[in-house]
Design an enzyme around this catalytic site. Structure first.
Site, short mmCIF file in Angstrom:
data_model
loop_
_atom_site.label_atom_id
_atom_site.label_comp_id
_atom_site.label_asym_id
_atom_site.label_seq_id
_atom_site.Cartn_x
_atom_site.Cartn_y
_atom_site.Cartn_z
N SER A 154 56.33 -47.82 14.49
CA SER A 154 55.69 -46.56 14.08
C SER A 154 54.92 -46.83 12.81
CB SER A 154 56.76 -45.50 13.82
OG SER A 154 56.23 -44.45 13.02
N TYR A 167 64.11 -43.16 9.72
CA TYR A 167 63.29 -43.51 10.89
C TYR A 167 62.33 -44.64 10.51
CZ TYR A 167 59.84 -42.90 14.66
OH TYR A 167 58.98 -43.11 15.71
N1 NAP Z 1 55.17 -39.92 19.71
C1 NAP Z 1 54.86 -40.42 18.50
O1 NAP Z 1 54.21 -39.77 17.68
C2 NAP Z 1 55.28 -41.82 18.14
C3 NAP Z 1 54.61 -42.45 17.10
C4 NAP Z 1 54.99 -43.73 16.73
C5 NAP Z 1 55.99 -44.39 17.40
N2 NAP Z 1 56.64 -43.77 18.42
C6 NAP Z 1 57.71 -44.51 19.09
O2 NAP Z 1 57.32 -44.76 20.42
C7 NAP Z 1 58.46 -44.78 21.26
C8 NAP Z 1 58.28 -43.80 22.40
O3 NAP Z 1 58.11 -42.51 21.84
P1 NAP Z 1 57.65 -41.24 22.68
O4 NAP Z 1 56.79 -40.44 21.81
O5 NAP Z 1 57.17 -41.66 24.01
O6 NAP Z 1 59.06 -40.49 22.79
P2 NAP Z 1 59.57 -39.43 23.86
O7 NAP Z 1 58.43 -38.72 24.48
O8 NAP Z 1 60.61 -38.66 23.14
O9 NAP Z 1 60.27 -40.36 24.98
C9 NAP Z 1 61.36 -41.14 24.60
C10 NAP Z 1 61.83 -41.96 25.78
O10 NAP Z 1 62.97 -42.72 25.38
C11 NAP Z 1 64.12 -42.29 26.12
N3 NAP Z 1 65.26 -42.28 25.20
C12 NAP Z 1 65.41 -41.54 24.08
N4 NAP Z 1 66.61 -41.78 23.53
C13 NAP Z 1 67.23 -42.69 24.32
C14 NAP Z 1 68.51 -43.31 24.30
N5 NAP Z 1 69.42 -43.05 23.33
N6 NAP Z 1 68.82 -44.18 25.28
C15 NAP Z 1 67.94 -44.45 26.27
N7 NAP Z 1 66.71 -43.90 26.35
C16 NAP Z 1 66.37 -43.02 25.39
C17 NAP Z 1 63.75 -40.90 26.66
O11 NAP Z 1 64.44 -40.54 27.85
P3 NAP Z 1 65.87 -39.75 27.79
O12 NAP Z 1 65.71 -38.65 26.80
O13 NAP Z 1 66.12 -39.30 29.20
O14 NAP Z 1 66.86 -40.77 27.36
C18 NAP Z 1 62.27 -41.10 26.95
O15 NAP Z 1 62.09 -41.83 28.15
C19 NAP Z 1 59.66 -44.44 20.37
O16 NAP Z 1 60.30 -45.62 19.99
C20 NAP Z 1 59.02 -43.77 19.17
O17 NAP Z 1 59.82 -43.93 18.02
C21 NAP Z 1 56.31 -42.50 18.82
#
Ligand code: NAP
Length: 252
Positions: A154, A167
């Site tokens: 991130s 985080y």
């Molecule tokens: N969106 C942003 O602004 C952003 C920015 C920078 C970095 N990121 C990073 O990018 C990655 C993906 O983010 P996203 O925005 O796509 O998040 P998201 O929409 O919340 O999706 C998260 C995914 O991870 C799974 N997950 C969450 N907790 C888990 C656990 N304890 N065990 C197994 N699976 C788990 C969720 O499925 P379940 O809930 O069914 O487990 C879902 O498939 C993350 O690492 C996040 O920190 C996101």
């Protein structure tokens, strides 16, 4: 561990995507499926995972699901073993499962700290422990492409943001872990890239909608495009970092 016979039972490359049921992980899984990768996709909620898998299978590739909690070491190890058994090769490991909780340093409950470090750092470390032998083996059998690790860090792991200390620290550590993969395994054709975006329009960023409109956020497709580009590089080109800022500045 797979044998050389198993390695060739399916000529398609294979990828393992954590957090593959929605958001960025699903976007990358879709890009990989369209590029012809067989997939293992993982997340906690089995129903949403199966729905995602059904959609991914429409591209014609094999997709297996493995429900599990990446906060649990045993679930993480089971996931990697299920992938190895199904495909006998690992060309791309995408570490997208992640969690974030806002809270200032002086008030964040330590159980929130522990959860973020368990999912965002400890689980990726275990995933790498389990998969590096298969990644190395796959790279050795496919020297023109090698094998890749893509870690979703991130921008808060690059530039600190108030209220996201734990985080951001977990994501900075994930970047470091990707660099360590390169230090230890790039010579064997296995390289890692940490992608560090600002806010991407997914469920995880929805809490910011009163401050940043969804259309002002980075698109999932943008991150999937970068991840796919990395998978197409030769093992001679190692890209340790990709930092993706939203238009408007060097912040989340
Ligand atoms: N969106 C942003 O602004 C952003 C920015 C920078 C970095 N990121 C990073 O990018 C990655 C993906 O983010 P996203 O925005 O796509 O998040 P998201 O929409 O919340 O999706 C998260 C995914 O991870 C799974 N997950 C969450 N907790 C888990 C656990 N304890 N065990 C197994 N699976 C788990 C969720 O499925 P379940 O809930 O069914 O487990 C879902 O498939 C993350 O690492 C996040 O920190 C996101």
């Amino acid at each position: 561990m797979s044998t050389s016979g198993q390695l060739h039972k399916d000529q398609r490359p294979a990828a393992l995507v954590t957090g593959g049921s929605r958001g960025i992980g699903l976007g990358i899984a879709r890009a990989l499926a369209e590029a012809g990768y067989n997939l293992t996709v993982a997340a906690r909620d089995p129903e949403r995972l199966e729905k995602a898998a059904t959609d991914l299978r429409s591209t014609g590739v094999r997709v297996q699901t493995q429900a599990g909690d990446m906060a649990e070491e045993e679930d993480t190890r089971l996931l990697t073993r299920a992938h190895a058994e199904a495909y006998g090769r690992l060309d791309v490991l995408v570490i997208a499962a992640g969690v974030g909780t806002a809270g200032d340093i002086d008030s964040l409950p330590m159980r929130r700290f522990d959860k973020q470090f368990a999912v965002n750092l400890r689980s990726p470390f275990v995933l790498l422990q389990e998969t590096l032998p298969l990644l190395r083996q796959t790279a050795a059998r496919n020297p023109a492409h090698g094998a890749k690790v893509i870690g979703l860090s991130s921008i808060t792991g690059v530039y600190s943001e108030a209220g996201l200390a734990a985080y951001g620290a977990s994501k900075a550590a994930l970047r470091s872990l990707c660099h360590s993969v390169n230090a230890e395994a790039a010579k064997d054709g296995v390289s890692a890239t940490a992608i560090s975006p600002g806010y991407v329009d997914t469920d995880m960023a929805a809490w910011q909608h009163d401050r940043i409109a969804p259309e002002e956020m980075i698109r999932v497709g943008d991150i999937a495009e970068l991840a796919l580009a990395v998978t197409r590089l030769s093992p001679q080109a190692v890209v340790p970092e990709m930092v993706v800022t939203r238009s408007g500045g060097m912040s989340a």
